[in-house]
Design a protein around this motif. Structure first.
Motif, PDB file in Angstrom:
ATOM      1  N   MET A  80       0.844  -1.198   0.000  1.00  0.00           N
ATOM      2  CA  MET A  80       0.000   0.000   0.000  1.00  0.00           C
ATOM      3  C   MET A  80       0.875   1.241   0.000  1.00  0.00           C
ATOM      4  O   MET A  80       1.841   1.334   0.740  1.00  0.00           O
ATOM      5  CB  MET A  80      -0.904   0.011   1.234  1.00  0.00           C
ATOM      6  CG  MET A  80      -1.802   1.225   1.305  1.00  0.00           C
ATOM      7  SD  MET A  80      -2.885   1.156   2.748  1.00  0.00           S
ATOM      8  CE  MET A  80      -3.900  -0.237   2.299  1.00  0.00           C
ATOM      9  N   THR A  81       0.557   2.198  -0.829  1.00  0.00           N
ATOM     10  CA  THR A  81       1.319   3.436  -0.885  1.00  0.00           C
ATOM     11  C   THR A  81       1.114   4.227   0.383  1.00  0.00           C
ATOM     12  O   THR A  81      -0.019   4.475   0.786  1.00  0.00           O
ATOM     13  CB  THR A  81       0.876   4.286  -2.096  1.00  0.00           C
ATOM     14  OG1 THR A  81       0.980   3.500  -3.267  1.00  0.00           O
ATOM     15  CG2 THR A  81       1.750   5.505  -2.236  1.00  0.00           C
ATOM     16  N   PHE A 115      -1.553   7.105   0.844  1.00  0.00           N
ATOM     17  CA  PHE A 115      -2.372   7.170  -0.372  1.00  0.00           C
ATOM     18  C   PHE A 115      -1.878   8.267  -1.317  1.00  0.00           C
ATOM     19  O   PHE A 115      -2.690   8.918  -1.978  1.00  0.00           O
ATOM     20  CB  PHE A 115      -3.849   7.483  -0.066  1.00  0.00           C
ATOM     21  CG  PHE A 115      -4.587   6.493   0.773  1.00  0.00           C
ATOM     22  CD1 PHE A 115      -3.969   5.413   1.352  1.00  0.00           C
ATOM     23  CD2 PHE A 115      -5.944   6.652   0.995  1.00  0.00           C
ATOM     24  CE1 PHE A 115      -4.677   4.511   2.134  1.00  0.00           C
ATOM     25  CE2 PHE A 115      -6.657   5.760   1.782  1.00  0.00           C
ATOM     26  CZ  PHE A 115      -6.011   4.692   2.352  1.00  0.00           C
ATOM     27  N   LEU A 123      -3.634   7.291  -5.555  1.00  0.00           N
ATOM     28  CA  LEU A 123      -4.758   6.403  -5.249  1.00  0.00           C
ATOM     29  C   LEU A 123      -5.481   6.078  -6.552  1.00  0.00           C
ATOM     30  O   LEU A 123      -5.570   6.920  -7.451  1.00  0.00           O
ATOM     31  CB  LEU A 123      -5.663   7.107  -4.247  1.00  0.00           C
ATOM     32  CG  LEU A 123      -6.871   6.368  -3.690  1.00  0.00           C
ATOM     33  CD1 LEU A 123      -7.167   6.860  -2.281  1.00  0.00           C
ATOM     34  CD2 LEU A 123      -8.099   6.623  -4.558  1.00  0.00           C
ATOM     35  N   SER A 129       0.943  -2.531  -6.516  1.00  0.00           N
ATOM     36  CA  SER A 129       0.875  -2.051  -5.120  1.00  0.00           C
ATOM     37  C   SER A 129       0.033  -0.779  -4.989  1.00  0.00           C
ATOM     38  O   SER A 129       0.318   0.088  -4.160  1.00  0.00           O
ATOM     39  CB  SER A 129       2.281  -1.791  -4.563  1.00  0.00           C
ATOM     40  OG  SER A 129       3.063  -2.966  -4.636  1.00  0.00           O
ATOM     41  N   THR A 159      -3.156   1.609  -4.072  1.00  0.00           N
ATOM     42  CA  THR A 159      -4.234   1.708  -3.089  1.00  0.00           C
ATOM     43  C   THR A 159      -5.535   1.881  -3.863  1.00  0.00           C
ATOM     44  O   THR A 159      -5.661   2.819  -4.648  1.00  0.00           O
ATOM     45  CB  THR A 159      -4.010   2.905  -2.150  1.00  0.00           C
ATOM     46  OG1 THR A 159      -2.767   2.732  -1.471  1.00  0.00           O
ATOM     47  CG2 THR A 159      -5.139   3.018  -1.150  1.00  0.00           C
ATOM     48  N   ASP A 184      -6.059   0.312   5.346  1.00  0.00           N
ATOM     49  CA  ASP A 184      -6.832  -0.145   4.201  1.00  0.00           C
ATOM     50  C   ASP A 184      -8.041   0.779   4.017  1.00  0.00           C
ATOM     51  O   ASP A 184      -8.791   1.020   4.961  1.00  0.00           O
ATOM     52  CB  ASP A 184      -7.300  -1.581   4.471  1.00  0.00           C
ATOM     53  CG  ASP A 184      -7.999  -2.204   3.273  1.00  0.00           C
ATOM     54  OD1 ASP A 184      -8.385  -1.469   2.348  1.00  0.00           O
ATOM     55  OD2 ASP A 184      -8.177  -3.434   3.276  1.00  0.00           O
TER      56      ASP A 184
END
Length: 342
Positions: free
Chosen positions: A1-2, A5, A8, A76, A78, A100
Motif C-alpha cells: 500500500m502506498t 495514499f 490512489l 501495489s 491503493t 486499508d
C-alpha cells in the motif's frame, strides 16, 4: 500500500443492474464524482488519483493534472471502488495512518438492497445523531438485525414510535405528573427514539426502502413534535391560567411551519448565498456560529432534551426556547434567501 495514499486508484469498473455503478446518481451526484472528490481530499495537495475504467462508460469524468484515466491497475496501488460509498473523513484518516481504505466504507452498492438504500444511508449520515449514536444506534442496530427475517415491517416500527410519542404528549397534557409518570414519559420518549432509528435500518436490511416509508416517518415525526409542544402549552396554561403559554404554543407551531417551508429550498438557497457572499474569510469566521445555531435545532439533540426535561417535569423550558428559536431561524432563512436572489 502506498504510504498516505499519495497516489490512489479508483476502480470504476464494477457493474450494477443498470450498468457501471460509477455512473449511478446518488443524492444528485454520480458515485464517481463523489468518490473523486473524496479521493482528492484523502491524497492531499501533492497526490494524484487514477481512475480505472472505460472512457465511454464514464461521461462525467473530468481529467485534470491530478485526475487521470488509466487502463491498468498499477502495482501495489491503493484501491477504492465505485461499488462502495465511503465516509470522507474516515477515508482521510485512513490515508494519514496508512490503513486499508475499506475501513472507511459505509455502504455497499453491490448488495441487493445497495442502490435502493444508498440515498437513505447518505441522508442518515448527513443528519447523523450526535448523541443518539452513542446509545440509540447500537440498540437500534441490534433490534433491526433481530427483526430482519421476521414479518415486522419498518413502517410498523415507525407507527410504534409515533404511538409512543402521542401517548407521551397525552400524559404531558394531563399536567402535574408525579415522579413515576415523569419517568414513564421519559422512558417512552427514549424507546420512541430507538424505534425511530431502527425503522430505517430495518428497511435497508430487508431491502424495503420506499418513498411512502420516508413520508410516513417524516409526517409522524413532525406531528408528534407539534402534539408534544401543544400538550406542554395546554398543561402550562391549565396550571397557571396564563394565556402567554398558549401564545407560545402558537408561536412554536407557526415558526416550525415557516421553518420547514423555507427549508425545502435550503440547499439551493445555500448555494445562491455562497455565490453572493463577497468575503470568504468572514464566512469562515462565522461558520462555527452557524454550526452551533444549526445544532440547536437538530432533531436528535431536541429529542434528548425532551427526555431529560420530561424526567424532571420541565418540558415548558423546551417550549419557551423553541417558540423563539424556530421563528427566528425561519426569518433568517427567508432573509438570506431574499438576499441571495437580490
Amino acid at each position: 500500500m502506498t504510504a498516505g495514499f499519495r497516489n490512489l486508484v479508483i476502480d470504476a469498473r464494477p457493474l450494477g443492474p443498470r450498468g457501471p455503478l460509477a455512473a449511478e446518481v446518488v443524492l444528485g451526484r454520480t458515485v464517481l464524482d463523489r468518490l473523486v472528490e473524496q479521493a482528492l481530499a484523502a491524497v492531499g495537495p501533492g497526490g494524484g488519483v487514477g481512475v480505472l475504467g472505460d472512457r465511454d462508460a464514464l461521461p462525467s469524468l473530468a481529467e485534470t493534472d491530478r485526475v487521470a484515466l488509466i487502463d491498468r491497475e498499477p502495482a501495489s496501488a491503493t484501491i477504492v471502488r465505485t461499488d462502495r460509498l465511503y465516509d470522507g473523513r474516515r477515508l482521510k484518516r485512513a490515508a494519514r495512518r496508512g490503513r486499508d481504505p475499506e475501513s472507511a466504507a459505509i455502504w455497499r452498492l453491490d448488495r441487493p438492497e445497495g442502490l435502493a438504500g444508498a440515498e437513505q444511508e447518505l441522508n442518515r449520515r448527513l443528519n447523523y445523531q450526535p448523541l443518539g449514536r452513542h446509545w440509540a444506534f447500537p440498540i437500534a442496530d441490534r433490534l433491526a438485525a433481530a427483526l430482519r427475517d421476521s414479518k415486522v415491517t419498518p413502517n410498523a416500527l415507525t407507527l410504534a414510535a409515533g404511538a409512543l410519542m402521542f401517548i407521551s404528549a397525552a400524559l404531558v397534557a394531563c399536567g402535574d405528573l408525579g415522579r413515576v409518570a415523569r419517568g414513564v414519559v421519559a422512558s417512552a420518549m427514549a424507546a420512541a427514539l430507538v424505534l425511530d432509528t431502527a425503522d430505517g435500518r430495518l428497511a435497508r436490511l430487508q431491502g424495503s426502502c420506499s418513498a411512502f416509508g420516508r413520508w410516513l416517518d417524516q409526517v409522524l415525526d413532525e406531528a408528534a413534535d407539534m402534539a408534544l409542544h401543544a400538550a406542554v402549552a395546554w398543561a402550562a396554561f391549565a396550571a397557571t391560567a396564563r394565556p402567554e403559554w398558549l401564545l407560545l404554543g402558537i408561536a412554536f407551531a407557526s415558526g416550525k411551519y415557516l421553518f420547514l417551508i423555507q427549508s425545502l429550498a435550503g440547499e439551493e438557497m445555500e448555494k445562491e448565498a455562497a455565490k453572493t457572499a463577497a468575503d470568504g474569510d468572514r464566512r469562515g469566521r462565522l461558520a462555527p456560529l452557524r454550526s452551533l445555531i444549526g445544532l440547536m435545532g437538530h432533531a436528535d439533540l431536541r429529542w434528548h432534551l425532551w427526555i431529560v426535561l420530561a424526567a424532571v417535569g420541565r418540558l415548558d423550558v423546551a417550549l419557551a426556547a423553541y417558540a423563539v428559536y424556530f421563528p427566528l431561524r425561519a426569518a433568517l432563512g427567508i432573509a438570506r434567501k431574499g438576499a441571495a436572489r437580490a
